[in-house]
Write a protein that holds these residues in place. Structure first.
Motif, PDB file in Angstrom:
ATOM      1  N   THR A 173       0.839  -1.211   0.000  1.00  0.00           N
ATOM      2  CA  THR A 173       0.000   0.000   0.000  1.00  0.00           C
ATOM      3  C   THR A 173       0.870   1.256   0.000  1.00  0.00           C
ATOM      4  OG1 THR A 173      -1.770  -1.156   1.161  1.00  0.00           O
ATOM      5  CG2 THR A 173      -1.768   1.256   1.303  1.00  0.00           C
ATOM      6  N   CYS A 174       1.918   1.232   0.797  1.00  0.00           N
ATOM      7  CA  CYS A 174       2.825   2.376   0.856  1.00  0.00           C
ATOM      8  C   CYS A 174       3.483   2.611  -0.510  1.00  0.00           C
ATOM      9  CB  CYS A 174       3.890   2.130   1.934  1.00  0.00           C
ATOM     10  SG  CYS A 174       5.088   3.468   2.084  1.00  0.00           S
ATOM     11  N   LEU A 175       3.873   1.533  -1.173  1.00  0.00           N
ATOM     12  CA  LEU A 175       4.546   1.691  -2.466  1.00  0.00           C
ATOM     13  C   LEU A 175       3.590   2.210  -3.542  1.00  0.00           C
ATOM     14  CD1 LEU A 175       6.786  -1.500  -2.405  1.00  0.00           C
ATOM     15  CD2 LEU A 175       7.514   0.881  -2.106  1.00  0.00           C
ATOM     16  N   GLU A 176       2.331   1.826  -3.447  1.00  0.00           N
ATOM     17  CA  GLU A 176       1.352   2.389  -4.396  1.00  0.00           C
ATOM     18  C   GLU A 176       1.228   3.897  -4.179  1.00  0.00           C
ATOM     19  OE1 GLU A 176      -2.284   0.198  -4.030  1.00  0.00           O
ATOM     20  OE2 GLU A 176      -1.328  -1.665  -4.670  1.00  0.00           O
ATOM     21  N   ALA A 177       1.179   4.304  -2.916  1.00  0.00           N
ATOM     22  CA  ALA A 177       1.133   5.736  -2.618  1.00  0.00           C
ATOM     23  C   ALA A 177       2.420   6.425  -3.062  1.00  0.00           C
ATOM     24  CB  ALA A 177       0.914   5.948  -1.118  1.00  0.00           C
ATOM     25  N   PHE A 178       3.529   5.716  -2.923  1.00  0.00           N
ATOM     26  CA  PHE A 178       4.821   6.293  -3.323  1.00  0.00           C
ATOM     27  C   PHE A 178       4.866   6.517  -4.841  1.00  0.00           C
ATOM     28  CE2 PHE A 178       9.701   5.690  -3.424  1.00  0.00           C
ATOM     29  CZ  PHE A 178       9.919   7.050  -3.220  1.00  0.00           C
TER      30      PHE A 178
END
Ligand code: FMN
Length: 189
Positions: A173-178
């Motif tokens: 999820t964090c990488l999608e936001a990144f």
């Protein structure tokens, strides 16, 4: 790069330990990167201790290499332990070397940070200190989601591979936001 072109992210682990939880989390991030993002993992183990006299004679090869890798990356992902409520020396040393002029490569660079700790705080104090250092360097660290992995001993296998599914989902999820964060910065650049 702009628009939907592939995103090339450089990952740095703040631990040199072979069975590091943080290096394991970074490997997991490489596996979990969304479509259109690839993560290369840098090696900071060959960077010497910062010494202005050495710098005056020319940047060491390992420093030239990581500066080039950071400059070429669309984004920078740091995954690091917390040492004594702060940034591990090997990571701070690498940041200090890479930050030297001319053209320090953190300026305007989209960044994300994560960390894993066997304890309860999940590296939060280190992460906030990193944010402070990158104010000066104008590294553009994404604010959220934060990834602070506590109780790491129960989440990784004996080879420090991240096996806990909910933590893997948080990283994904964090990488999608990144990816969105990087593309938004590219749009305004
Ligand atoms: C010098 C030193 C200081 C540490 N200080 C902290 C700390 O402030 N907070 C914390 O959560 N863990 C601390 N630890 C424990 C680390 O979180 C633990 O060793 C962790 O496994 C290191 O990350 P790694 O597995 O990626 O190598 C410290 C460890 C060392 C060696």
């Amino acid at each position: 790069m702009t628009g939907d072109s592939a995103l090339n992210v450089l990952g740095i682990s703040g631990s040199l330990r072979a069975k590091s939880f943080n290096s394991g989390a970074l490997r997991a991030a490489r596996e979990l990167a969304p479509d259109g993002m690839s993560i290369d993992i840098a090696d900071i183990s060959r960077i010497p201790l910062y010494n202005g006299d050495v710098e005056a004679e020319g940047m060491p090869e390992a420093v030239v290499q990581i500066r080039g890798q950071i400059a070429a990356a669309d984004g920078l992902l740091i995954v690091t332990p917390e040492y004594n409520y702060s940034i591990p020396g090997v990571l701070k040393n690498a940041i200090d070397w890479a930050s030297r002029p001319p053209e320090q490569p953190f300026d305007g660079k989209p960044m994300a940070i994560m960390g894993a700790s066997p304890g309860g705080s999940g590296t939060m104090r280190c992460q906030y200190q990193l944010r402070q250092a990158f104010i000066f360097l104008n590294g553009l660290i994404m604010n959220r989601p934060e990834v602070m992995i506590s109780g790491a001993s129960a989440l990784f296998d004996d080879d420090a591979n991240l096996t806990d599914q909910s933590t893997r989902e948080r990283i994904g999820t964090c990488l999608e936001a990144f990816a969105d964060w990087i593309r938004a910065r590219q749009t305004v650049a």
